[in-house]
Design a protein around this motif. Structure first.
Motif, PDB file in Angstrom:
ATOM      1  N   HIS A 196       4.761  13.555  -0.880  1.00  0.00           N
ATOM      2  CA  HIS A 196       5.651  12.453  -0.515  1.00  0.00           C
ATOM      3  C   HIS A 196       4.843  11.160  -0.478  1.00  0.00           C
ATOM      4  N   GLU A 197       5.544  10.029  -0.472  1.00  0.00           N
ATOM      5  CA  GLU A 197       4.889   8.726  -0.386  1.00  0.00           C
ATOM      6  C   GLU A 197       5.652   7.836   0.578  1.00  0.00           C
ATOM      7  N   ALA A 198       4.903   6.956   1.233  1.00  0.00           N
ATOM      8  CA  ALA A 198       5.491   5.924   2.080  1.00  0.00           C
ATOM      9  C   ALA A 198       4.806   4.611   1.716  1.00  0.00           C
ATOM     10  N   VAL A 199       5.533   3.521   1.798  1.00  0.00           N
ATOM     11  CA  VAL A 199       4.988   2.211   1.438  1.00  0.00           C
ATOM     12  C   VAL A 199       4.832   1.369   2.692  1.00  0.00           C
ATOM     13  N   TRP A 200       3.641   0.781   2.844  1.00  0.00           N
ATOM     14  CA  TRP A 200       3.409  -0.195   3.921  1.00  0.00           C
ATOM     15  C   TRP A 200       3.162  -1.533   3.263  1.00  0.00           C
ATOM     16  N   ASP A 201       3.966  -2.504   3.583  1.00  0.00           N
ATOM     17  CA  ASP A 201       3.883  -3.824   2.960  1.00  0.00           C
ATOM     18  C   ASP A 201       3.044  -4.828   3.744  1.00  0.00           C
ATOM     19  N   GLY A 202       2.257  -4.355   4.699  1.00  0.00           N
ATOM     20  CA  GLY A 202       1.383  -5.246   5.459  1.00  0.00           C
ATOM     21  C   GLY A 202       2.092  -5.994   6.575  1.00  0.00           C
ATOM     22  N   THR A 203       3.249  -5.472   6.980  1.00  0.00           N
ATOM     23  CA  THR A 203       3.965  -6.099   8.090  1.00  0.00           C
ATOM     24  C   THR A 203       4.036  -5.140   9.275  1.00  0.00           C
ATOM     25  N   ASN A 204       4.289  -5.708  10.443  1.00  0.00           N
ATOM     26  CA  ASN A 204       4.446  -4.876  11.637  1.00  0.00           C
ATOM     27  C   ASN A 204       5.913  -4.472  11.778  1.00  0.00           C
ATOM     28  N   ASP A 205       6.258  -3.792  12.846  1.00  0.00           N
ATOM     29  CA  ASP A 205       7.627  -3.329  13.051  1.00  0.00           C
ATOM     30  C   ASP A 205       8.620  -4.469  13.247  1.00  0.00           C
ATOM     31  N   ASP A 206       8.119  -5.678  13.539  1.00  0.00           N
ATOM     32  CA  ASP A 206       8.985  -6.851  13.685  1.00  0.00           C
ATOM     33  C   ASP A 206       9.140  -7.611  12.378  1.00  0.00           C
ATOM     34  N   GLY A 207       8.516  -7.118  11.293  1.00  0.00           N
ATOM     35  CA  GLY A 207       8.608  -7.772   9.993  1.00  0.00           C
ATOM     36  C   GLY A 207       7.611  -8.898   9.782  1.00  0.00           C
ATOM     37  N   THR A 220       0.846  -1.172   0.000  1.00  0.00           N
ATOM     38  CA  THR A 220       0.000   0.000   0.000  1.00  0.00           C
ATOM     39  C   THR A 220       0.890   1.233   0.000  1.00  0.00           C
ATOM     40  N   VAL A 221       0.592   2.139  -0.903  1.00  0.00           N
ATOM     41  CA  VAL A 221       1.325   3.396  -0.963  1.00  0.00           C
ATOM     42  C   VAL A 221       0.472   4.469  -0.295  1.00  0.00           C
ATOM     43  N   ILE A 222       1.022   5.123   0.701  1.00  0.00           N
ATOM     44  CA  ILE A 222       0.329   6.190   1.402  1.00  0.00           C
ATOM     45  C   ILE A 222       0.958   7.502   0.945  1.00  0.00           C
ATOM     46  N   ALA A 223       0.171   8.285   0.204  1.00  0.00           N
ATOM     47  CA  ALA A 223       0.637   9.570  -0.300  1.00  0.00           C
ATOM     48  C   ALA A 223       0.197  10.669   0.654  1.00  0.00           C
ATOM     49  N   TYR A 224       1.073  11.649   0.850  1.00  0.00           N
ATOM     50  CA  TYR A 224       0.736  12.779   1.712  1.00  0.00           C
ATOM     51  C   TYR A 224       1.515  13.995   1.228  1.00  0.00           C
ATOM     52  N   SER A 225       1.044  15.146   1.613  1.00  0.00           N
ATOM     53  CA  SER A 225       1.770  16.365   1.262  1.00  0.00           C
ATOM     54  C   SER A 225       1.822  17.272   2.478  1.00  0.00           C
ATOM     55  N   VAL A 226       2.895  18.035   2.541  1.00  0.00           N
ATOM     56  CA  VAL A 226       3.060  19.005   3.617  1.00  0.00           C
ATOM     57  C   VAL A 226       3.307  20.379   2.983  1.00  0.00           C
ATOM     58  N   PRO A 227       2.684  21.426   3.542  1.00  0.00           N
ATOM     59  CA  PRO A 227       2.800  22.750   2.934  1.00  0.00           C
ATOM     60  C   PRO A 227       4.173  23.398   3.108  1.00  0.00           C
ATOM     61  N   VAL A 228       4.844  23.083   4.207  1.00  0.00           N
ATOM     62  CA  VAL A 228       6.201  23.583   4.448  1.00  0.00           C
ATOM     63  C   VAL A 228       7.029  22.444   5.027  1.00  0.00           C
ATOM     64  N   GLY A 229       8.324  22.542   4.904  1.00  0.00           N
ATOM     65  CA  GLY A 229       9.191  21.491   5.405  1.00  0.00           C
ATOM     66  C   GLY A 229       9.164  21.383   6.919  1.00  0.00           C
ATOM     67  N   GLY A 230       9.500  20.201   7.400  1.00  0.00           N
ATOM     68  CA  GLY A 230       9.555  19.967   8.842  1.00  0.00           C
ATOM     69  C   GLY A 230       9.558  18.489   9.154  1.00  0.00           C
ATOM     70  N   ALA A 231       9.546  18.173  10.444  1.00  0.00           N
ATOM     71  CA  ALA A 231       9.556  16.784  10.888  1.00  0.00           C
ATOM     72  C   ALA A 231       8.195  16.145  10.647  1.00  0.00           C
ATOM     73  N   VAL A 232       8.228  14.887  10.180  1.00  0.00           N
ATOM     74  CA  VAL A 232       7.010  14.147   9.862  1.00  0.00           C
ATOM     75  C   VAL A 232       7.057  12.793  10.549  1.00  0.00           C
ATOM     76  N   VAL A 277       0.714  -8.902   9.135  1.00  0.00           N
ATOM     77  CA  VAL A 277      -0.435  -8.664  10.011  1.00  0.00           C
ATOM     78  C   VAL A 277      -1.678  -9.268   9.358  1.00  0.00           C
ATOM     79  N   ALA A 278      -2.725  -9.439  10.143  1.00  0.00           N
ATOM     80  CA  ALA A 278      -3.968 -10.042   9.658  1.00  0.00           C
ATOM     81  C   ALA A 278      -4.745  -9.075   8.769  1.00  0.00           C
ATOM     82  N   SER A 279      -5.574  -9.623   7.921  1.00  0.00           N
ATOM     83  CA  SER A 279      -6.493  -8.787   7.139  1.00  0.00           C
ATOM     84  C   SER A 279      -7.388  -8.031   8.102  1.00  0.00           C
ATOM     85  N   GLY A 280      -7.783  -6.825   7.724  1.00  0.00           N
ATOM     86  CA  GLY A 280      -8.662  -6.050   8.587  1.00  0.00           C
ATOM     87  C   GLY A 280      -8.544  -4.564   8.325  1.00  0.00           C
TER      88      GLY A 280
END
Length: 77
Positions: A39-50, A1-13, A53-56
């Protein structure tokens, strides 16, 4: 899943994925500096331990410039 987002000015996200109970499942962006724009971030359906995760229903939470936005996602396998 690609999560697209935009920020109006630079900064920590921060961008994380949570389950319906509010538990953090995955951290996609952690206090990283992003310039203004789209910007975009990709979530591959895994948790922080790799582990897969279950469907839902999951929520992405974006925090930038002192504001927080949430978005609902459905993970189907």
């Amino acid at each position: 899943t690609v999560i697209a987002y935009s920020v109006p000015v630079g900064g920590a996200v921060d961008l994380s994925v949570y389950d319906v109970c509010g538990r953090k499942v995955a951290t996609l962006v952690s206090s990283e500096e992003r310039g203004a724009g789209r910007h975009e971030a990709v979530w591959d359906g895994t948790n922080d331990d790799g582990e897969l995760v279950a469907s839902g229903v999951y929520f992405s939470r974006l925090t930038a410039l002192g504001e927080t936005l949430s978005s609902k996602m459905v993970l189907l396998k």
